[in-house]
Design an enzyme around this catalytic site. Sequence first.
Site, PDB file in Angstrom:
ATOM      1  N   ASP A 155       2.596   5.208  -7.221  1.00  0.00           N
ATOM      2  CA  ASP A 155       3.866   5.111  -6.507  1.00  0.00           C
ATOM      3  C   ASP A 155       5.073   4.946  -7.420  1.00  0.00           C
ATOM      4  O   ASP A 155       6.208   5.017  -6.955  1.00  0.00           O
ATOM      5  CB  ASP A 155       3.827   3.927  -5.531  1.00  0.00           C
ATOM      6  CG  ASP A 155       2.902   4.213  -4.378  1.00  0.00           C
ATOM      7  OD1 ASP A 155       2.930   5.354  -3.893  1.00  0.00           O
ATOM      8  OD2 ASP A 155       2.139   3.320  -3.971  1.00  0.00           O
ATOM      9  N   HIS A 212      -2.687  -2.488  -9.877  1.00  0.00           N
ATOM     10  CA  HIS A 212      -3.608  -1.853  -8.940  1.00  0.00           C
ATOM     11  C   HIS A 212      -4.867  -2.688  -8.856  1.00  0.00           C
ATOM     12  O   HIS A 212      -5.313  -3.252  -9.858  1.00  0.00           O
ATOM     13  CB  HIS A 212      -3.960  -0.427  -9.395  1.00  0.00           C
ATOM     14  CG  HIS A 212      -4.493   0.407  -8.283  1.00  0.00           C
ATOM     15  ND1 HIS A 212      -5.807   0.375  -7.903  1.00  0.00           N
ATOM     16  CD2 HIS A 212      -3.870   1.261  -7.444  1.00  0.00           C
ATOM     17  CE1 HIS A 212      -5.981   1.186  -6.878  1.00  0.00           C
ATOM     18  NE2 HIS A 212      -4.823   1.734  -6.577  1.00  0.00           N
ATOM     19  N   HIS A 242       0.875  -1.187   0.000  1.00  0.00           N
ATOM     20  CA  HIS A 242       0.000   0.000   0.000  1.00  0.00           C
ATOM     21  C   HIS A 242       0.908   1.232   0.000  1.00  0.00           C
ATOM     22  O   HIS A 242       1.624   1.475  -0.973  1.00  0.00           O
ATOM     23  CB  HIS A 242      -0.937  -0.124   1.217  1.00  0.00           C
ATOM     24  CG  HIS A 242      -2.040   0.865   1.293  1.00  0.00           C
ATOM     25  ND1 HIS A 242      -2.410   1.678   0.259  1.00  0.00           N
ATOM     26  CD2 HIS A 242      -2.898   1.183   2.320  1.00  0.00           C
ATOM     27  CE1 HIS A 242      -3.428   2.443   0.627  1.00  0.00           C
ATOM     28  NE2 HIS A 242      -3.731   2.165   1.886  1.00  0.00           N
TER      29      HIS A 242
END
Length: 429
Positions: free
Chosen positions: A363, A307, A268
């Site tokens: 990210d 994702h 995460h």
Amino acid sequence: MPKETLTITDNRTGKTFELPIVNNTIHSTDLRQIKVKDDDFGMMTYDPAFMNTALCKSTITFIDGDKGILRYRGYPIEQLAEKCTYLEVAYLILHGELPTKEQLTSWTTDIKLHTFIHENVKLLMEGFRYDAHPMGMFVSTVAALSTFYPEAGNIFDAGTRWKQTLRLIGKVPTVAAFAYRHSKGMPYVYPDNELSFTGNFLNMMFRIGTVKYNPHPVLERALEILFILHADHELNCSTTAMRNVGSSHVDPYSATAAAAAALYGPLHGGANEAVLRMLDQIDSIDKVPEFIKTVKGGEGKLMGFGHRVYKNFDPRAQVIKKLADQVFEVTGRNPKLDIALELERIALQDEYFMKRKLYPNVDFYSGLIYQAMGFPLQMFPVLFAIPRTSGWIAHWQEMLQDPEQKIARPRQVYLGYDKRDFVPIQSRK
Ligand code: CMC
């Protein structure tokens, strides 16, 4: 007119059931009437990791993962990232509407009045080891704030809830920066409320001595955009933790600490830190094909890729990729960018990643920007937690005011032993 119902036939009994469809969902407890024997518990759905279960009704954030759409309260993320400040977006997420000029001024002032932390919080942070991970310090310190504001437990009082909202959003940058300064053995820098939300955070992180710190406007704005992109993302792992823990009616500091703990994990909020470690491990462009081969062989993951919801592209990653150029013009190019670009290039045309719909997520590039701005790797999840706090609180408030919500308590499919008698220790094999 088609009927808004779902008809289910249980082939074990031949019985047929008609369940109402509301908002394209059926209510899972409606399945409980499906039984073989009268004393059966009734049918449940099995959904590890909540792949297809709606936990709540929400009006905060909309995502269409197939189309790469993310909107806060209806506004596309791209427009908010271009035109707003983070505090403006936090107001939108919490109130449902963009603030007027006067509302924004008073909201910004209110937040700035809550940036300082109690001196004993500072002492508490000093108790951590010199090499404590700043995210571990962040999680623990946010939890400890509940002991400083015992009235926060009065969660059904709107005024009290609002006060904690201001405190949490105002104080998290201070806690985050103090965690960093602790790890550096540097004196803490107190908030400078003449600066913007992000300018003040940069000041608390990087100011040396008594010289007035003037954040670079491009970097200050870049951080603002990164904070906007990270402010909410509907029911991700940490927001689900916030709602679940909050559903026990604990105070918001304890619930926020639980959410931050969920964010700490490498799948995460810890992923951007993991991306940089991966780029370090790959080391040079020519080793990228070999690395991709190992990922495809099942040895680890391509961090910053994939994702649960986005199966086309992550709109946040697209904004960030453009932002990277602006930041690198000021800071100089992060040499790891070339490795990242090559990874992306190869992965996007590789059968393995294409088949699984794996694309760069938020990210993949954010860590490169953070690193170029001077943030150490360990601060990356903390940088995620600061803006996500507004999203967590918005969900917490929504959950508490939703009459359909109760304490979260899922069911299990028990597959263990049936009843058996106790065996004394001397008879056990
Ligand atoms: N690299 C290689 N293979 C992957 C990756 C990856 N990054 N992500 C998923 N896969 C494979 C996975 O092994 C599986 O393959 P198979 O069908 O052969 O078993 C398939 O793709 C489906 O993956 P999954 O694990 O079922 O997907 P998920 O929805 O459960 O996981 C995820 C989503 C984000 C946890 C996962 O993609 C992942 O671990 N990515 C790397 C970590 C990361 O970048 N996390 C940040 C997420 S974005 C920020 C945030 O919102 O927190």
